[in-house]
Design an enzyme around this catalytic site. Structure first.
Site, PDB file in Angstrom:
ATOM      1  N   LYS A 181       0.888  -1.170   0.000  1.00 44.59           N
ATOM      2  CA  LYS A 181       0.000   0.000   0.000  1.00 44.59           C
ATOM      3  C   LYS A 181       0.923   1.216   0.000  1.00 44.59           C
ATOM      4  O   LYS A 181       1.447   1.629   1.033  1.00 44.59           O
ATOM      5  CB  LYS A 181      -0.880  -0.023   1.269  1.00 44.59           C
ATOM      6  CG  LYS A 181      -2.186   0.721   1.158  1.00 44.59           C
ATOM      7  CD  LYS A 181      -2.054   2.190   0.849  1.00 44.59           C
ATOM      8  CE  LYS A 181      -1.763   3.038   2.062  1.00 44.59           C
ATOM      9  NZ  LYS A 181      -1.511   4.463   1.716  1.00 44.59           N
ATOM     10  N   GLU A 193       8.716   0.925  11.368  1.00 41.16           N
ATOM     11  CA  GLU A 193       9.886   1.783  11.098  1.00 41.16           C
ATOM     12  C   GLU A 193       9.377   3.219  11.127  1.00 41.16           C
ATOM     13  O   GLU A 193       8.713   3.657  10.182  1.00 41.16           O
ATOM     14  CB  GLU A 193      10.464   1.471   9.712  1.00 41.16           C
ATOM     15  CG  GLU A 193      11.117   0.122   9.582  1.00 41.16           C
ATOM     16  CD  GLU A 193      12.459   0.055  10.305  1.00 41.16           C
ATOM     17  OE1 GLU A 193      12.964   1.087  10.772  1.00 41.16           O
ATOM     18  OE2 GLU A 193      12.993  -1.057  10.410  1.00 41.16           O
ATOM     19  N   CYS A 204      14.034   9.843   7.549  1.00 39.81           N
ATOM     20  CA  CYS A 204      13.738   9.460   8.939  1.00 39.81           C
ATOM     21  C   CYS A 204      14.982   9.541   9.810  1.00 39.81           C
ATOM     22  O   CYS A 204      14.912   9.866  10.975  1.00 39.81           O
ATOM     23  CB  CYS A 204      13.183   8.042   8.954  1.00 39.81           C
ATOM     24  SG  CYS A 204      14.260   6.871   8.107  1.00 39.81           S
ATOM     25  N   GLU A 219      10.092  15.933  15.001  1.00 41.41           N
ATOM     26  CA  GLU A 219      10.611  15.678  13.661  1.00 41.41           C
ATOM     27  C   GLU A 219       9.999  16.695  12.707  1.00 41.41           C
ATOM     28  O   GLU A 219       8.774  16.774  12.591  1.00 41.41           O
ATOM     29  CB  GLU A 219      10.205  14.262  13.238  1.00 41.41           C
ATOM     30  CG  GLU A 219      10.739  13.851  11.892  1.00 41.41           C
ATOM     31  CD  GLU A 219      10.293  12.437  11.517  1.00 41.41           C
ATOM     32  OE1 GLU A 219       9.110  12.102  11.700  1.00 41.41           O
ATOM     33  OE2 GLU A 219      11.137  11.665  11.031  1.00 41.41           O
TER      34      GLU A 219
HETATM   35  P1  NAD Z   1       2.364   8.597   7.449  1.00 41.01           P
HETATM   36  O1  NAD Z   1       2.377   7.903   8.763  1.00 41.01           O
HETATM   37  O2  NAD Z   1       1.528   9.807   7.318  1.00 41.01           O
HETATM   38  O3  NAD Z   1       1.885   7.611   6.290  1.00 41.01           O
HETATM   39  C1  NAD Z   1       2.583   6.430   6.000  1.00 41.01           C
HETATM   40  C2  NAD Z   1       1.630   5.451   5.317  1.00 41.01           C
HETATM   41  O4  NAD Z   1       0.609   5.070   6.244  1.00 41.01           O
HETATM   42  C3  NAD Z   1       0.908   6.004   4.109  1.00 41.01           C
HETATM   43  O5  NAD Z   1       0.865   4.998   3.118  1.00 41.01           O
HETATM   44  C4  NAD Z   1      -0.486   6.304   4.643  1.00 41.01           C
HETATM   45  O6  NAD Z   1      -1.499   6.267   3.663  1.00 41.01           O
HETATM   46  C5  NAD Z   1      -0.669   5.162   5.627  1.00 41.01           C
HETATM   47  N1  NAD Z   1      -1.672   5.398   6.674  1.00 41.01           N
HETATM   48  C6  NAD Z   1      -2.128   6.579   7.165  1.00 41.01           C
HETATM   49  N2  NAD Z   1      -3.043   6.355   8.146  1.00 41.01           N
HETATM   50  C7  NAD Z   1      -3.161   5.012   8.282  1.00 41.01           C
HETATM   51  C8  NAD Z   1      -3.913   4.155   9.134  1.00 41.01           C
HETATM   52  N3  NAD Z   1      -4.745   4.642  10.069  1.00 41.01           N
HETATM   53  N4  NAD Z   1      -3.764   2.818   9.009  1.00 41.01           N
HETATM   54  C9  NAD Z   1      -2.912   2.299   8.092  1.00 41.01           C
HETATM   55  N5  NAD Z   1      -2.179   3.058   7.243  1.00 41.01           N
HETATM   56  C10 NAD Z   1      -2.287   4.403   7.340  1.00 41.01           C
HETATM   57  O7  NAD Z   1       3.893   8.923   7.111  1.00 41.01           O
HETATM   58  P2  NAD Z   1       4.451   9.718   5.851  1.00 41.01           P
HETATM   59  O8  NAD Z   1       4.184  11.171   6.020  1.00 41.01           O
HETATM   60  O9  NAD Z   1       4.022   9.051   4.579  1.00 41.01           O
HETATM   61  O10 NAD Z   1       6.034   9.452   5.981  1.00 41.01           O
HETATM   62  C11 NAD Z   1       6.869  10.237   6.752  1.00 41.01           C
HETATM   63  C12 NAD Z   1       7.188   9.537   8.059  1.00 41.01           C
HETATM   64  O11 NAD Z   1       7.786   8.261   7.794  1.00 41.01           O
HETATM   65  C13 NAD Z   1       8.223  10.282   8.895  1.00 41.01           C
HETATM   66  O12 NAD Z   1       7.837  10.268  10.243  1.00 41.01           O
HETATM   67  C14 NAD Z   1       9.484   9.458   8.693  1.00 41.01           C
HETATM   68  O13 NAD Z   1      10.421   9.583   9.736  1.00 41.01           O
HETATM   69  C15 NAD Z   1       8.932   8.079   8.599  1.00 41.01           C
HETATM   70  N6  NAD Z   1       9.896   7.170   7.955  1.00 41.01           N
HETATM   71  C16 NAD Z   1      10.526   6.226   8.705  1.00 41.01           C
HETATM   72  C17 NAD Z   1      11.483   5.386   8.118  1.00 41.01           C
HETATM   73  C18 NAD Z   1      12.207   4.348   8.918  1.00 41.01           C
HETATM   74  O14 NAD Z   1      12.779   3.446   8.314  1.00 41.01           O
HETATM   75  N7  NAD Z   1      12.222   4.403  10.232  1.00 41.01           N
HETATM   76  C19 NAD Z   1      11.758   5.499   6.751  1.00 41.01           C
HETATM   77  C20 NAD Z   1      11.089   6.471   6.013  1.00 41.01           C
HETATM   78  C21 NAD Z   1      10.145   7.291   6.623  1.00 41.01           C
END
Ligand code: NAD
Length: 474
Positions: A178, A254, A288, A376
């Site tokens: 997804k 993650e 991240c 962040e």
């Molecule tokens: P996000 O949490 O807004 O969304 C991530 C994904 O989750 C998207 O596909 C979104 O549609 C989905 N999502 C949203 N609500 C949901 C729910 N209730 N249930 C299931 N899925 C849902 O994050 P983002 O803005 O896309 O990404 C940025 C974040 O990701 C930052 O906090 C960054 O640090 C983190 N990140 C972490 C790593 C790591 O390896 N630790 C790597 C890359 C990004």
């Protein structure tokens, strides 16, 4: 849409075919370089689509994919890796355009190398056996979990796709991705190509574009056995709750970071400046593991702050834009909230009058309750503070709920090793920071996550041990 370099894969990929969603809603993607419309027909999966994908995944898991030997799974991953390289410009265009990413081709190459790495593991991940003097032969097999789901963010969409596909397929699972609503197209396209090319049987790798609601349906689905999530902490908590409330599916998280980096007086100065600037400007700070809290020891503070600020200023015309208007307003909102709590040495505002560009920004000695210091930001924005000694650095560095990455810059190996063991962090860089390796686990302590990706640690999380006891006593 017309005028695009490649067809835009706006449909869902279910059971090897590109199909229309059961929902008639359509969504738009914009190019953050100049705010122009990129695509206005993205489809989001509805409940019926989620069920159809899970059904196809189960059928593939019990049917054709089961017949692949471990060596054949490895060969399939080698081919998938080659497929990514063959289509790297296209995949980079599909996900790089709506986020303004300039390094998307490099990211696709990295994704290919991740799959090649896991291809090697497919027939090498061993089980165990134990002494049978008591008349029992004991064998432990690593078995696949079944239908796995990867829920992905937008900041490294092609590489993160491979981080989930590689270990999941190597261990014999099937997977539904997804992608983020900001980067849905490369995922849909690669899932289709993988099946169309005959590399993977239909249903082994599917892609359901959608917003949070689609992710939530997958996280709470009773026939999904594992969800691997990369994204923000609040969403990660919702996913763990959904997994617990549904069928206790396995969860890997993650999540975000606010990573510290300590610059000691005895460091290699130019190396420390280079990494500190790179850490918070790669991917325009939307990483991240970006070291966004820089701590410099008092004796070199003036010289370092000057060099770091200069290095950040010089990036101004080189940086790609932030991913979209939402990200732009998120970054700018910190500046309104924290007015008066910190001094800005450089940047602090939008760059230019079109697109989503942000000036590389340095905050100096922010108050410890300032949001820029604690949260962040996900932009090219660093906080720099001073410290007296090791003890103070460790106290400041560890005073956070995040624990993804940390860095220490010193030429004293004893100090480096001492500090690396005291830092609460999943990854520690010595004389480097905000970087990743294929062969070692990546992930966070504290609220930065649960479990690990990359390396053979990821294989564990896509499998479950099964103990087989053979009675030799009768
Ligand atoms: P996000 O949490 O807004 O969304 C991530 C994904 O989750 C998207 O596909 C979104 O549609 C989905 N999502 C949203 N609500 C949901 C729910 N209730 N249930 C299931 N899925 C849902 O994050 P983002 O803005 O896309 O990404 C940025 C974040 O990701 C930052 O906090 C960054 O640090 C983190 N990140 C972490 C790593 C790591 O390896 N630790 C790597 C890359 C990004």
């Amino acid at each position: 849409m017309t005028g695009n370099k490649y067809p835009l894969s706006t449909q869902l990929c279910i059971n090897g075919k590109l199909v229309d969603s059961h929902s008639s809603e359509r969504y738009s993607l914009f190019n953050p370089v100049d705010d122009s419309l990129f695509c206005d027909q993205v489809q989001y999966a509805a409940a019926e689509d989620v069920d159809a994908a899970v059904e196809a995944a189960e059928a593939a898991f019990k049917g054709p994919w089961r017949k692949f030997t471990a060596t054949q799974r490895g060969e399939a991953l080698v081919k998938l890796s080659a497929l990514i390289l063959e289509h790297k410009e296209e995949l980079a265009y599909l996900d790089g355009t709506p986020t303004g990413k300039t390094a998307a081709i490099t990211e696709a190459e990295f994704a290919a190398s991740i799959l090649r790495y896991y291809a090697g593991w497919a027939d090498k991940y061993p089980g165990e056996s134990y002494p049978g003097e008591d008349g029992m032969v004991k064998i432990v097999r690593q078995e696949p979990l079944g239908v796995c789901v990867g829920i992905n963010p937008w900041n490294g969409p092609i590489a993160i796709m491979a981080m989930k596909l590689g270990p999941a397929l190597a261990m014999g699972n099937v997977i539904i991705l997804k992608p983020s609503e900001k980067t849905p197209l490369a995922s849909n396209r690669l899932a289709f190509l993988a099946s169309e090319s005959g590399i993977l049987p239909p249903g082994v790798f599917q892609s359901l574009s959608g917003a949070g609601a689609t992710g939530a349906m997958l996280a709470s689905h009773m026939r999904v056995r594992k969800v691997s999530f990369t994204g923000s902490i609040p969403t990660g908590k919702k996913i763990q709750e959904a997994a617990a409330k549904s069928n206790l599916k396995r969860v890997t998280l993650e999540l975000g970071g606010k990573s510290p980096s300590g610059i000691f007086e005895d460091c290699d100065f130019d190396n420390a400046v280079w990494w500190s600037v790179f850490a918070i400007t790669q991917n325009t700070g939307q990483a991240c593991y970006a070291a966004s809290r820089v701590y410099v020891q008092e004796g070199i503070a003036d010289k370092f702050v000057e060099a770091f600020t200069k290095g950040m200023s010089e990036k101004i015309n080189e940086l790609a834009p932030l991913a979209d208007k939402t990200q732009l307003s998120r970054v700018s909102s910190f500046f309104q909230r924290d007015a008066g709590k910190t001094q800005i040495l450089v940047g602090g505002k939008q760059h230019g009058d079109k697109g989503c560009y942000w000036e590389p920004t340095v905050f100096y000695n922010p108050e410890k309750d300032a949001q820029v210091y604690n949260e962040e930001i996900f932009g090219p924005v660093a906080c720099i503070s001073t410290f007296k000694d090791e003890e103070e650095f460790l106290r400041l560095a560890n005073d956070t709920e995040y624990g993804l990455m940390a860095g220490v810059f010193t030429q004293d190996i004893n100090r480096a090793m001492r500090i690396s063991s005291e830092l609460d962090s999943g990854v520690v860089g010595i004389n480097c920071v905000s970087t990743i390796s294929l062969q070692t686990p990546f992930g966070g302590s504290k609220q930065s996550g649960i479990g690990r990706e990359m390396s053979h640690y990821a294989l564990r999380s896509y499998s479950e041990p099964k103990t087989v006891l053979i009675n030799m006593n009768y």
